[in-house]
Design a protein around this motif. Structure first.
Motif, PDB file in Angstrom:
ATOM      1  N   ASN A   1      47.718  64.715  37.850  1.00 17.09           N
ATOM      2  CA  ASN A   1      47.604  63.884  39.045  1.00 17.09           C
ATOM      3  C   ASN A   1      47.035  64.637  40.245  1.00 17.09           C
ATOM      4  N   THR A   2      47.129  65.977  40.223  1.00 14.91           N
ATOM      5  CA  THR A   2      46.762  66.745  41.418  1.00 14.91           C
ATOM      6  C   THR A   2      45.604  67.716  41.215  1.00 14.91           C
TER       7      THR A   2
ATOM      8  N   THR B   1      52.115  66.842  33.638  1.00 14.76           N
ATOM      9  CA  THR B   1      51.954  65.507  34.223  1.00 14.76           C
ATOM     10  C   THR B   1      51.533  65.599  35.675  1.00 14.76           C
ATOM     11  N   ASP B   2      52.170  66.513  36.413  1.00 17.82           N
ATOM     12  CA  ASP B   2      51.826  66.696  37.826  1.00 17.82           C
ATOM     13  C   ASP B   2      50.410  67.242  37.971  1.00 17.82           C
TER      14      ASP B   2
END
Length: 649
Positions: A130-131, A126-127
């Motif tokens: 986003n990054t 998930t991280d």
């Protein structure tokens, strides 16, 4: 970690620990890699000091049997885009102006071999979404770039294949490998051009063997290859129709271009098909007899020792084409190939000729290579002018690391350094090979090995190498023997635990290795670390009495060479770990970068490696093992252990 852990894939994990401890140790989480799964494991770091303030570089090997202290997060699947440089020399002599990553603008639907599936903790995924700079989506597809994994600090601050890093460290003066770089988004125009070039490259791989089938009158094989080409071209057209970055006009233009290239490439084959089968068969036999005559003529030009070696090796020529090549007095005798009647020529005899030709070509290449070797005329070099790896410093640093922190990781690092420096087989790799061999249907598929010239360089044969500088040769052999002893000592420490007696023995052994390394630098007068030959190994995977018309997927599950080993769970591709690879694949498909390809009609597999005298003349490096998995259209799986021995004269 428990002593009985099974080790597959080694990485660096940079971790900052700054904590005042109470009790016996520090409890925390460690990210590790299990096959293609990145997992989080609860660990306890036992310590002696009451205060721990370390900047630790941990080397983690995948697929660990951690035991009871285990806490693994839920994992989610993700697809990662890998790199694949061309030409192949880029992995040892990288040049940013000429080296191209063919996977740079890849799409998982159209270039699946440019992607590797991994499972990672769901919260990490998930991280990453986003990054990550390299995260991309198209319709139902989503993927990351491998650089996202290598630069994700919250996960792995410095992720590299351990064996690869050590190899590059030792041979830094001899190779210039590509380095990872950040992801750059591809424009639609770049995607279109990359897709077009990929199709043209695939078409070239498919038409080349058909072109040679025409040149050498391999009619039965040509018919099969033509069928494969037509089916593949239909699949290319289907991909063009569904490629989302093309307009209708661009799709039509690319199809026209592919048809034009195909017609040009197979023109000779189309002409051959117009001839009578009897004429094609006669031409086939005449061409092979001329090749046989050329081989024998080359043999006669060689020194007696090399001549005898190749005459003995000629026993590998298949018995069903009985040419009876042998010495007769001071001459070399053989029978010409005699063709049967036309009714018996196709397909059986034609297929027998294919296998005969494969062996004859290998023998002919080796004979030609032996015409350009040093034979008492090697011009020695001043030691001060020679480049040589710093074996002593390389091993000493790893020993110092282990003495400073007696961890399993540092011990494995020391063992791997010794394996790479002195070409001894990796103990962990041997265990993996043994386990895979138990699951294999064929465990003794022995391949044919042969050497060939590399860029017309004269070859320093092992016999000549030992005669030029007997002391250097003796030092090399003693070093190889000591390396095997050192590996056994490290295995004892790994299995039974650290003892001062074993540590003293290991230290003494490494001290002797360092003394030998220092002496070799002083007396070395031979260019032994520069590649001067090609080593080729070839295998027949199934019975060659009939061509393979089935769709079969071949996957390399294990490969070993130069004291290292590779499995598909490793994030590095084969060429990244083994820059010596010149090519690997079937007669129509490359298995780079991830060790996967479709089988060919010839049921063959071939590997070509660049070698130096140091690699070629080591008794520790005289056998290669590989395990392949073959999956047919029904999903049935079979495995083979492929072996090749190559004692060089």
């Amino acid at each position: 970690m428990k002593k009985d852990q099974l080790l597959l894939d080694l990485y660096f994990l940079g971790t900052k620990v700054n904590k005042k401890l109470s009790g016996c140790g520090l409890v925390g989480y460690l990210l590790w890699i299990d096959g293609s799964y990145i997992k989080r494991t609860l660990i306890m770091i036992n310590c002696v000091q009451r205060t721990l303030s370390l900047n630790i570089t941990l080397c983690i090997l995948g697929l660990c049997n951690i035991g009871s202290a285990l806490a693994i997060d839920n994992t989610c699947d993700a697809n990662f885009q890998v790199v694949n440089y061309t030409p192949q020399v880029c992995y040892s002599e990288y040049n940013q102006n000429t080296c191209v990553d063919t996977c740079e603008a890849a799409d998982p639907e159209f270039q699946p071999l440019c992607f590797k599936p991994l499972s990672i903790p769901c919260d990490t995924l998930t991280d990453l979404r986003n990054t990550a700079n390299g995260f991309q989506q198209r319709e139902n597809y989503s993927w990351f770039h491998v650089s996202d994994l290598l630069t994700y600090e919250a996960l792995l601050s410095d992720l590299n294949i351990f064996q690869q890093q050590l190899y590059i460290e030792l041979y830094a003066e001899f190779i210039n490998p590509p380095s990872y770089f950040g992801f750059s988004p591809a424009s639609d125009q770049f995607r279109r051009e990359n897709f077009r070039l990929g199709l043209l490259s695939s078409l070239e791989r498919l038409t080349t063997p058909l072109r040679y089938a025409a040149v050498y009158r391999r009619f039965t094989l040509g018919v099969s290859l033509e069928n494969t080409l037509n089916n593949s071209l239909s699949e290319m057209f289907r991909q063009i129709d569904t490629f989302p970055y093309f307009s209708s006009t661009q799709k039509s233009e690319l199809k026209t271009e592919l048809n034009s290239v195909q017609a040009r490439q197979v023109r000779f084959w189309q002409l051959l098909k117009n001839y009578e089968p009897e004429k094609i068969a006669s031409g086939r036999v005449n061409l092979l007899n001329r090749r046989l005559e050329t081989y024998v003529s080359t043999l006669k030009s060689l020194p007696i020792e090399l001549q005898d070696k190749l005459i003995n090796k000629s026993s590998n020529l298949p018995d069903d084409i009985n040419v009876q090549l042998a010495k007769c007095g001071n001459d070399i005798c053989f029978n010409k190939i005699a063709a049967p009647s036309n009714a018996l020529f196709y397909p059986d005899f034609d297929l027998q000729l294919l296998n005969f030709e494969r062996v004859l070509v290998a023998l002919s290449n080796e004979a030609a290579a032996f015409t350009n070797v040093y034979d008492g005329d090697y011009q020695v070099v001043e030691p001060s002018l020679l480049k040589s790896p710093d074996f002593a410093g390389f091993i000493n640093n790893k020993l110092a690391d282990y003495k400073a922190l007696r961890s399993h990781v540092n011990l494995e690092r020391l063992a791997t350094a010794i394996n790479i420096a002195y070409l001894s087989k990796n103990q962990t790799g041997k265990e993996i090979l043994a386990r895979l061999a138990q699951q294999s249907d064929t465990t003794e598929n022995m391949g044919l090995s042969s050497i060939a010239a590399l860029d017309k360089k004269p070859i320093l044969l092992c016999k000549e190498f030992r005669e030029i500088n007997p002391e250097l040769s003796s030092i090399q052999q003693e070093s190889f023997d000591l390396a095997l002893q050192g590996r056994e000592m490290i295995s004892l420490i790994t299995q039974g635990g650290y003892t001062q007696a074993l540590m003293d023995q290991l230290t003494s052994l490494i001290t002797r290795l360092n003394e030998l390394a220092a002496r070799s630098v002083v007396i070395a007068n031979i260019e032994q670390f520069t590649d001067d030959r090609l080593l080729t190994m070839s295998w027949s995977l199934f019975d060659l009495h009939e061509l393979n018309e089935n769709k079969q997927l071949i996957e390399i599950e294990y490969f070993e060479y130069n004291g290292m080993f590779w499995t598909p769970t490793m994030s590095a591709g084969l060429s990244e770990l083994f820059p010596a690879i010149e090519s690997i694949g079937t007669s129509i498909n490359s298995m780079l970068p991830n060790g996967i390809a479709a089988n060919s009609p010839l049921n063959d597999l071939q590997i070509t490696l660049k070698q130096s005298a140091y690699n070629a003349c080591s008794l520790n490096n005289q056998e290669i093992n590989m395990v392949i998995k073959v999956t047919d259209e029904q999903g049935s799986i079979s495995r083979q252990v492929l072996t090749s021995k190559f004692e060089q004269i």
